[in-house]
Design a protein around this motif. Sequence first.
Motif, short mmCIF file in Angstrom:
data_model
loop_
_atom_site.label_atom_id
_atom_site.label_comp_id
_atom_site.label_asym_id
_atom_site.label_seq_id
_atom_site.Cartn_x
_atom_site.Cartn_y
_atom_site.Cartn_z
N LEU A 191 85.85 11.26 4.15
CA LEU A 191 86.31 10.06 4.86
C LEU A 191 87.74 10.21 5.40
O LEU A 191 88.04 9.88 6.54
N HIS A 192 88.64 10.73 4.55
CA HIS A 192 90.04 10.87 4.98
C HIS A 192 90.24 12.22 5.66
O HIS A 192 89.71 13.24 5.20
N ARG A 193 91.01 12.22 6.75
CA ARG A 193 91.26 13.46 7.52
C ARG A 193 92.57 14.09 7.10
O ARG A 193 93.51 13.40 6.71
N LEU A 194 92.66 15.41 7.23
CA LEU A 194 93.96 16.07 7.14
C LEU A 194 94.67 15.87 8.48
O LEU A 194 94.01 15.72 9.51
N PRO A 195 96.02 15.89 8.49
CA PRO A 195 96.72 15.48 9.72
C PRO A 195 96.53 16.43 10.90
O PRO A 195 96.46 15.98 12.04
N THR A 203 91.22 8.60 9.22
CA THR A 203 89.88 8.62 8.61
C THR A 203 88.83 8.92 9.67
O THR A 203 89.12 8.94 10.87
N GLU A 204 87.60 9.12 9.20
CA GLU A 204 86.48 9.36 10.12
C GLU A 204 85.79 8.06 10.52
O GLU A 204 84.74 8.08 11.14
N LEU A 205 86.37 6.91 10.14
CA LEU A 205 85.75 5.63 10.53
C LEU A 205 85.80 5.44 12.04
O LEU A 205 86.79 5.81 12.68
N ARG A 206 84.74 4.83 12.57
CA ARG A 206 84.73 4.50 14.00
C ARG A 206 85.30 3.09 14.18
O ARG A 206 85.34 2.31 13.22
N PRO A 207 85.74 2.77 15.41
CA PRO A 207 86.32 1.44 15.62
C PRO A 207 85.41 0.34 15.10
O PRO A 207 84.19 0.38 15.29
N ARG A 208 85.99 -0.63 14.41
CA ARG A 208 85.35 -1.85 13.90
C ARG A 208 84.43 -1.61 12.70
O ARG A 208 83.78 -2.55 12.23
N GLU A 209 84.34 -0.38 12.21
CA GLU A 209 83.47 -0.17 11.04
C GLU A 209 84.08 -0.82 9.80
O GLU A 209 85.28 -0.71 9.54
N LEU A 210 83.19 -1.44 9.03
CA LEU A 210 83.58 -2.19 7.84
C LEU A 210 83.05 -1.42 6.62
O LEU A 210 81.90 -0.99 6.61
N ILE A 211 83.88 -1.24 5.60
CA ILE A 211 83.38 -0.63 4.36
C ILE A 211 82.67 -1.73 3.57
O ILE A 211 83.28 -2.75 3.22
N THR A 212 81.38 -1.54 3.32
CA THR A 212 80.61 -2.57 2.60
C THR A 212 80.45 -2.23 1.12
O THR A 212 80.33 -3.13 0.30
N ALA A 213 80.40 -0.94 0.78
CA ALA A 213 80.17 -0.57 -0.62
C ALA A 213 80.59 0.87 -0.89
O ALA A 213 80.75 1.66 0.04
N VAL A 214 80.75 1.17 -2.17
CA VAL A 214 81.00 2.55 -2.61
C VAL A 214 79.96 2.88 -3.66
O VAL A 214 79.71 2.09 -4.58
N GLU A 215 79.32 4.02 -3.48
CA GLU A 215 78.25 4.43 -4.40
C GLU A 215 78.76 5.58 -5.29
O GLU A 215 79.34 6.54 -4.78
N ILE A 216 78.52 5.45 -6.58
CA ILE A 216 78.86 6.56 -7.50
C ILE A 216 77.57 7.07 -8.11
O ILE A 216 76.90 6.35 -8.88
N PRO A 217 77.19 8.30 -7.78
CA PRO A 217 75.96 8.83 -8.37
C PRO A 217 76.13 9.05 -9.87
O PRO A 217 77.24 9.27 -10.35
#
Length: 329
Positions: A191-195, A203-217
């Motif tokens: 998700l996070h980019r190096l500079p 980050t790799e998020l696209r415009p207006r994307e909302l984080i809804t949840a985080v999954e831990i296997p």
Amino acid sequence: MNLFTYEKASTPSAAIELSGKSSAARYLGGGTNLVDLMRETVECPQTLIDVTALADGIDQTGDGTLMIGGAVKNTALAADMRVRSAYPVLSRALLSGASAQIRNMATVAGNILQRTRCRYFYDNASHCNKREPGGGCDAIGGFNRYHAVLGASSSCVATHPSDMCVALVALDAVVHVEGPSGRRAIPLAELHRLPGDRADLETELRPRELITAVEIPQLSFGRRSTYRKVRDRASYAFALVSVAAALDIDDAGNIRDVRLALGGVAPKPWRASKAEAALRGQPATEQTFRAAAEAELSSAKALRDNGFKIELAKRTIVAVLNELKGEGA
Ligand SMILES: Cc1cc2nc3c(=O)[nH]c(=O)nc-3n(C[C@H](O)[C@H](O)[C@H](O)COP(=O)(O)OP(=O)(O)OC[C@H]3O[C@@H](n4cnc5c(N)ncnc54)[C@H](O)[C@@H]3O)c2cc1C
Ligand code: SF4
């Protein structure tokens, strides 16, 4: 602070729709980072969309996977009994961050997307490629005791500030997002980019994307995990170096599997893959731990003030692995 409008979303799709109505809209979690940045006029959104009413539950599926809503408060996640027993690394990472009052406000999604604490980034009078692409970086020749030794570039040497993300990246967490083009899942490690030469793209998020949840296997040896944070003072301080680790040792004393991640040393939560590779299948001894730490930090590069982080990171890795080895004996 500039003028802005405030809206409260009741569903993810309502939040995404609202975000399309203004060219400078931002989602608002607990506001503990975004509002600070607005006060400093580093961020100047025209619309804030409060998403704290969305997805604030923690669910466990039959196979042990945890689904954590993006609006879950840091305090609630740290206190959850399933997290405390199966993933002490996550609970400890959360409790080492900020203060109780801030953790009561801060959300999981907001913690993931909090901005760097580089002091030049917060100071509009300084040159900063993250605030203004091509503007330069005053940290490189300035006071850089808190900056990165891994993964940095000539455009930005800032570290990622989150403790929680270091634990999550060690746990192979996956971030679920929803945006105008639908839903998708992104491994937190990606998700996070190096500079590189674009410090402003974080980050790799696209415009207006909302984080809804985080999954831990599910992780069978998650119980033997911990988080250690080394900082300048006991509270209200970001990590100089932190280590998240989980260790699985077989009956013969060899390392069957391991998870290792570092904080305070890189522009993103740093999965210590080289160290993990050096540990798997090896005897769980201090010598092995040290060799793994050396392998991980072999590409580290010091700035004027932060060379101490390299040896500190190695020693903290060894200490944490020794602690986990002792717990299972
Ligand atoms: C004094 C102080 C000390 C601190 N110490 C630590 C520490 O030691 N360790 C640590 O890890 N953190 C620390 N923090 C940072 C704190 O953890 C963060 O401010 C907090 O986690 C941010 O969460 P929030 O919900 O308040 O985010 P907000 O401030 O509301 O938002 C942060 C960012 O996330 C975006 N956002 C929010 N929700 C969503 C969503 N659902 N989808 C997409 N984008 C979203 C916002 O638009 C914004 O860009 C400290 C903060 C302070 C003020
Ligand atoms: S290190 Fe990054 S955030 Fe800090 S001043 Fe340089 S470009 Fe800006």
